[in-house]
Write an enzyme that holds these catalytic residues in place. Structure first.
Site, PDB file in Angstrom:
ATOM      1  N   ARG A 104       0.881  -1.176   0.000  1.00 49.43           N
ATOM      2  CA  ARG A 104       0.000   0.000   0.000  1.00 49.43           C
ATOM      3  C   ARG A 104       0.916   1.223   0.000  1.00 49.43           C
ATOM      4  NH1 ARG A 104      -5.436   1.279   1.506  1.00 49.43           N
ATOM      5  NH2 ARG A 104      -5.644   3.294   2.566  1.00 49.43           N
ATOM      6  N   HIS A 131      -6.813   1.369  -7.111  1.00 50.53           N
ATOM      7  CA  HIS A 131      -7.185   0.656  -5.882  1.00 50.53           C
ATOM      8  C   HIS A 131      -8.006  -0.581  -6.274  1.00 50.53           C
ATOM      9  CE1 HIS A 131      -7.741  -0.147  -1.800  1.00 50.53           C
ATOM     10  NE2 HIS A 131      -8.439   0.900  -1.399  1.00 50.53           N
ATOM     11  N   GLN A 134     -10.201  -2.736  -3.669  1.00 56.36           N
ATOM     12  CA  GLN A 134     -11.481  -2.137  -3.291  1.00 56.36           C
ATOM     13  C   GLN A 134     -12.532  -2.393  -4.358  1.00 56.36           C
ATOM     14  OE1 GLN A 134     -12.369  -0.282  -0.304  1.00 56.36           O
ATOM     15  NE2 GLN A 134     -14.336  -0.863  -1.207  1.00 56.36           N
ATOM     16  N   ASP A 219     -15.984   9.121  -3.129  1.00 51.75           N
ATOM     17  CA  ASP A 219     -14.842   8.980  -2.232  1.00 51.75           C
ATOM     18  C   ASP A 219     -14.585  10.349  -1.615  1.00 51.75           C
ATOM     19  OD1 ASP A 219     -12.641   7.962  -0.904  1.00 51.75           O
ATOM     20  OD2 ASP A 219     -11.396   7.706  -2.684  1.00 51.75           O
ATOM     21  N   CYS A 259     -15.899   3.822  -0.354  1.00 55.06           N
ATOM     22  CA  CYS A 259     -14.839   2.922   0.103  1.00 55.06           C
ATOM     23  C   CYS A 259     -14.423   3.171   1.549  1.00 55.06           C
ATOM     24  CB  CYS A 259     -13.630   3.014  -0.820  1.00 55.06           C
ATOM     25  SG  CYS A 259     -12.872   4.651  -0.916  1.00 55.06           S
ATOM     26  N   ARG A 287     -14.252  -6.521   1.629  1.00 59.61           N
ATOM     27  CA  ARG A 287     -12.804  -6.455   1.412  1.00 59.61           C
ATOM     28  C   ARG A 287     -12.157  -7.755   1.894  1.00 59.61           C
ATOM     29  NH1 ARG A 287      -9.971  -1.666   1.100  1.00 59.61           N
ATOM     30  NH2 ARG A 287      -8.182  -3.059   0.790  1.00 59.61           N
TER      31      ARG A 287
END
Length: 305
Positions: A104, A131, A134, A219, A259, A287
């Site tokens: 990450r 991402h 996700q 987001d 998310c 997830r």
């Protein structure tokens, strides 16, 4: 045998992505029934975090444990990467001791460089560009609630960030139409738009994007590393807040996703997560299950298994 990585949605075929989504749903059902499933016993995942996380760390760490393996958390302070060791050198050493690596990070180039020198699968837990993990969870959530997303319309409202880029890739791979509503100057990366062609539509009007959409997602307006831009972003994105009234213009069966973490009163209205059309808690839990499917797919089980 060539090592498989998962740095973007384009690293799998459309059929493989659908298999991963279906497998995530199966693994979720097994866990809910209390069935023990440990194909990765004695396998170890290294997790490199240059960006803070709640859901990414919990889901990968818990996922490996539930699959019978283990996960090692490594922050920038815990490795020589944080002290300037070249990424290829770290990749060679770490991948000789691990069965998979999740990273990450900020620069997507760090992921591609690490993967190029790794003996084991590398997973993108988030980069400034993409991402994909996700998106696996988002797609699993849609499939669970509404069936296949093929032929449906999805609206992305807000910043053309890494999540938006991954939605563009998902539209290509899973065959849905994506409408993106964002202010001028905050569009997604042009290379993703060019590759997607007419599958993706760009607008400045959130109402136009949401019209009869089956899924609406957003987001935060200020992502990690952009804190100095907060004041400008709050002003630019104010007309792009997702509210219950905005969702009223979508299809009657619309789902809303985020998310997380969410900033209530900014990108969403204060009560939107309580709206029955919001499925963010299922999305967050997924997830775990989607990534377990990914880990099972990428990491070789023990020879005696």
């Amino acid at each position: 045998m060539t090592v498989r990585h998962f740095l973007s949605f384009m690293d799998c075929s459309s059929a493989e992505l659908r298999q991963l989504i279906a497998r995530g749903i199966e693994l979720k059902a097994l866990r809910n029934r209390g069935v023990l499933h440990e194909p990765l016993r004695n396998r170890v995942l290294g997790m490199i975090f240059e960006k803070a996380s709640t859901r990414t760390r919990l889901s990968f760490e818990a996922g490996m444990i539930q699959l019978g393996g283990q996960a090692i958390f490594l922050s920038s302070r815990d490795t020589q990467l944080g002290r300037g060791e070249p990424v290829p050198d770290s990749a060679r050493v770490m991948s000789s001791m691990l069965d998979g690596v999740m990273i990450r990070t900020y620069a997507h180039e760090m992921l591609t460089t690490f993967a190029a020198h790794s003996q084991v699968p590398v997973i993108n837990g988030l980069s400034d560009d993409l991402h994909p993990c996700q998106l696996l969870a988002d797609m699993q959530t849609f499939f669970e609630h509404r069936g296949d997303i093929r032929g449906k319309t999805v609206a992305w409202i807000g910043d053309g960030n890494n999540m938006c880029n991954s939605y563009i890739e998902a539209a290509e791979q899973l065959d849905f139409t994506l409408r993106i509503a964002c202010p001028e100057g905050y569009e997604p990366n042009p290379r993703f738009l060019e590759r997607a062609g007419d599958r993706v539509q760009l607008t400045r009007d959130p109402r136009e994007a949401v019209a009869q959409a089956h899924l609406v997602s957003t987001d935060v307006w200020t992502s990690m590393g952009q804190e100095e831009e907060t004041r400008l972003r709050l002003a630019a994105f104010k007309p792009y807040q997702v509210t219950a009234e905005l969702l009223d213009g979508a299809a009657p069966e619309v789902l809303f996703m985020h998310c997380l973490p969410a900033h209530r009163g900014e990108e969403i209205s204060h009560t939107l997560l309580d709206d029955p059309r919001a499925v963010v808690w299922d999305e967050a839990e997924n997830r775990l299950h989607a990534q377990k499917a990914l880990l099972e797919f990428l990491i070789k089980p023990p020879l005696h298994a």
